[in-house]
Design a protein around this motif. Structure first.
Motif, PDB file in Angstrom:
ATOM      1  N   HIS A   3       1.018  -1.245   0.051  1.00 53.43           N
ATOM      2  CA  HIS A   3       0.097   0.312  -0.003  1.00 53.43           C
ATOM      3  C   HIS A   3       0.694   1.105  -0.003  1.00 53.43           C
ATOM      4  CE1 HIS A   3       0.961   0.229   4.351  1.00 53.43           C
ATOM      5  NE2 HIS A   3       0.755  -1.153   4.311  1.00 53.43           N
ATOM      6  N   PHE A   4       0.104   2.376  -0.460  1.00 51.25           N
ATOM      7  CA  PHE A   4       0.870   3.684   0.072  1.00 51.25           C
ATOM      8  C   PHE A   4       1.149   4.033   1.488  1.00 51.25           C
ATOM      9  CE2 PHE A   4      -1.194   5.738  -3.858  1.00 51.25           C
ATOM     10  CZ  PHE A   4      -0.458   5.651  -4.825  1.00 51.25           C
ATOM     11  N   LEU A   5       2.516   4.741   1.459  1.00 46.40           N
ATOM     12  CA  LEU A   5       3.173   4.860   2.863  1.00 46.40           C
ATOM     13  C   LEU A   5       3.347   6.384   2.923  1.00 46.40           C
ATOM     14  CD1 LEU A   5       3.731   3.504   5.734  1.00 46.40           C
ATOM     15  CD2 LEU A   5       5.874   3.435   4.566  1.00 46.40           C
ATOM     16  N   GLU A  39       4.135   5.281  -9.797  1.00 51.68           N
ATOM     17  CA  GLU A  39       4.875   6.576 -10.434  1.00 51.68           C
ATOM     18  C   GLU A  39       6.044   6.767  -9.633  1.00 51.68           C
ATOM     19  OE1 GLU A  39       2.508   9.882 -10.574  1.00 51.68           O
ATOM     20  OE2 GLU A  39       0.588   8.868 -11.185  1.00 51.68           O
ATOM     21  N   GLU A  40       7.144   7.376 -10.172  1.00 49.09           N
ATOM     22  CA  GLU A  40       8.348   7.829  -9.446  1.00 49.09           C
ATOM     23  C   GLU A  40       8.048   8.690  -8.419  1.00 49.09           C
ATOM     24  OE1 GLU A  40      12.421  10.321 -10.438  1.00 49.09           O
ATOM     25  OE2 GLU A  40      10.963  10.156 -11.871  1.00 49.09           O
ATOM     26  N   ASN A  41       8.661   8.550  -7.231  1.00 47.59           N
ATOM     27  CA  ASN A  41       8.591   9.363  -5.829  1.00 47.59           C
ATOM     28  C   ASN A  41       7.487   8.895  -5.055  1.00 47.59           C
ATOM     29  OD1 ASN A  41      10.967  11.070  -6.333  1.00 47.59           O
ATOM     30  ND2 ASN A  41       9.703  12.478  -7.785  1.00 47.59           N
ATOM     31  N   GLN A  42       6.685   7.953  -5.556  1.00 43.25           N
ATOM     32  CA  GLN A  42       5.657   7.418  -4.565  1.00 43.25           C
ATOM     33  C   GLN A  42       6.392   6.292  -3.728  1.00 43.25           C
ATOM     34  OE1 GLN A  42       2.777   5.473  -7.520  1.00 43.25           O
ATOM     35  NE2 GLN A  42       1.889   7.310  -7.380  1.00 43.25           N
ATOM     36  N   VAL A  43       5.630   6.223  -2.465  1.00 39.93           N
ATOM     37  CA  VAL A  43       6.404   5.073  -1.529  1.00 39.93           C
ATOM     38  C   VAL A  43       5.298   4.282  -1.191  1.00 39.93           C
ATOM     39  CG1 VAL A  43       7.305   4.842   0.660  1.00 39.93           C
ATOM     40  CG2 VAL A  43       7.861   7.171  -0.611  1.00 39.93           C
ATOM     41  N   PHE A  44       5.747   2.776  -1.148  1.00 39.87           N
ATOM     42  CA  PHE A  44       4.910   1.665  -1.214  1.00 39.87           C
ATOM     43  C   PHE A  44       5.728   0.882  -0.064  1.00 39.87           C
ATOM     44  CE2 PHE A  44       3.909   2.828  -5.645  1.00 39.87           C
ATOM     45  CZ  PHE A  44       2.700   2.885  -5.519  1.00 39.87           C
ATOM     46  N   THR A  45       4.717  -0.022   0.689  1.00 43.56           N
ATOM     47  CA  THR A  45       5.254  -1.209   1.271  1.00 43.56           C
ATOM     48  C   THR A  45       4.898  -2.321   0.097  1.00 43.56           C
ATOM     49  OG1 THR A  45       3.111  -1.876   1.956  1.00 43.56           O
ATOM     50  CG2 THR A  45       4.367  -0.408   3.426  1.00 43.56           C
TER      51      THR A  45
END
Length: 437
Positions: free
Chosen positions: A332-334, A369-375
């Protein structure tokens, strides 16, 4: 935290908020931090949790009855609550790396905020229940919130620095927790070791720590924290899913350990390899559900490798046989929230793109996308209720049930890292902190 890094972050936020407010037809945004809520039939409040839209603007997570007033093209104003109170701790007026970028007014009473609020062409974000006779502006306008949520998926260098530090703090806790497990501590004692090593209390943690011994690892959100110590002869496995906070940003890390050198230890090591392969597969332009499908293929490979199923990985994914063993989403997004917002959003104006029907619990359906943060957190579990359904299904003959019984006392395995998506290469915040530790 670096002052210049935060200044650049605020410049980005101001451009973002100016554009979003103008597109939605507002000049002013009034954001309330939140206020304590009393427990039912009690005179003690529930633990305070800040409005995430408030901490998106200012890194304050523990001061209720405060406000940010953001006017397009102007320096944001912070109304910082400092009551006259001899019962409770009163925080000092902010003098830190970010305070020069705000006009700060101190409030001695919550009602003092009223004189600063401008409701003309304004929007309000927060819990409005306690402001029945106040003029706040349009309350929680959907299009505005949707656009703010969509934009939050793109992290600034300051935000990545906060996430990096949250991972560093959490990794120290994970190291202490593993040592406590190896020393025969109870779940409760392991959690205490974790909190002590991080220097953060339970109310600071971004979510309730999952500290699970043996078969408890099969309970995905297990937070019971048994005080019972298990003798070494009974200890089999330890799964910990626990994070930390830095300036309101979350770490979310999971590790699984085998107490002895066993076949389950080999399964943990094999899952670790698969997880790193999935991390490498996190690429800009790829729909996140496609990566989730790759995860199920890798889980199928593990199920076949360890003789848990009789079919191939490909046919196990096709038939749905992998799903009872991996029922949750890959990740998920973090960010400001552990399950950060916008994962199913179709576009800046809103709309929902649901996850694939066969994977209903996937929290992200967006394109990476670039610069997104995921687990990234693949797992493989032996969950009684799901195994019972599987045993009663036409797929039962594809399972080696004797092997399932061998692994059942271990509960399950999950490995989770926090990843910043790059154009050429990703940054694994968690593994980098483990190397530095």
């Amino acid at each position: 935290m670096d002052k210049n890094l935060y200044a650049d972050h605020m410049a980005t936020l101001c451009r973002r908020y100016d554009e979003i407010l103008e597109s939605c037809g507002f000049d002013t945004l009034n954001v309330f931090s939140g206020a304590p809520r009393m427990q039912f039939l009690d005179d003690n409040p529930y633990p305070f949790k800040v409005n995430p839209q408030f901490k998106a603007l200012v890194p304050i997570t523990d001061n209720p009855n405060s406000w940010v007033i953001y006017r397009r093209g102007q320096k944001p104003k912070l109304l910082f609550y400092r009551p006259v109170d001899f019962w409770h701790y009163v925080p000092p007026a902010p003098q830190t790396f970010w305070s020069e970028l705000y006009d700060i007014e101190l409030l001695s009473k919550p009602a003092d905020a009223r004189e600063f609020l401008n409701a003309d062409n304004a929007a309000f974000i927060g819990d409005a229940d306690r402001f029945q006779d106040w003029t706040l502006g349009e309350i929680n306008p959907e299009t505005l919130i949707n656009r703010l949520h969509w934009a939050r998926a793109n992290k600034t260098p300051y935000e990545v620095a906060c996430l990096r530090e949250a991972n560093r703090i959490a990794v120290a806790g994970h190291r202490a927790a593993e040592l406590a497990f190896r020393g025969g501590a109870s779940e409760f004692e392991i959690n205490q070791a974790y909190l002590s090593a991080t220097g953060q209390g339970e109310n600071t943690m971004p979510y309730g720590n999952i500290v699970a011994l043996n078969e408890h690892a099969a309970i995905l959100h297990y937070t019971h924290l048994s005080t019972q110590r298990l003798p070494g002869t009974e200890l089999k496995t330890f799964l910990i899913d626990a994070g930390a906070d830095c300036n309101g940003y979350c770490a979310d890390i999971t590790r699984t350990y085998s107490y002895a050198d066993s076949e389950f230890a080999q399964l943990v090591a094999a899952m670790d390899e698969k997880q790193l392969q999935l991390v490498d597969g996190l690429k800009p332009g790829l729909p996140y559900p496609d990566l989730h499908r790759q995860c199920h293929l890798k889980v199928g490979e593990l199920l076949a490798q360890f003789d848990i199923i009789k079919s191939s990985a490909e046919s196990a994914v096709e038939s749905g046989l992998t799903r009872p063993f991996m029922p949750h989403g890959l990740g998920h997004f973090l960010g400001l929230q552990v399950h950060d917002v916008g994962g199913h959003q179709s576009g800046p104006d809103g709309g929902t793109t649901p996850p694939p029907a066969e994977y209903p619990f996937l929290r992200t359906s967006r394109t990476i996308e670039e610069n997104q943060v995921f687990t990234i957190e693949p797992g493989l579990y032996f969950i009684d209720s799901l195994l019972a359904e599987l045993k009663a299904s036409p797929l039962a003959s594809e399972v080696n049930w004797n092997k399932v019984e061998e692994f059942h006392p271990y509960g399950g395995v999950r490995i989770e890292d926090n990843i910043v998506v790059g154009a050429e290469a990703n940054e694994n915040l968690t593994r980098a902190c483990e190397v530095e530790y």
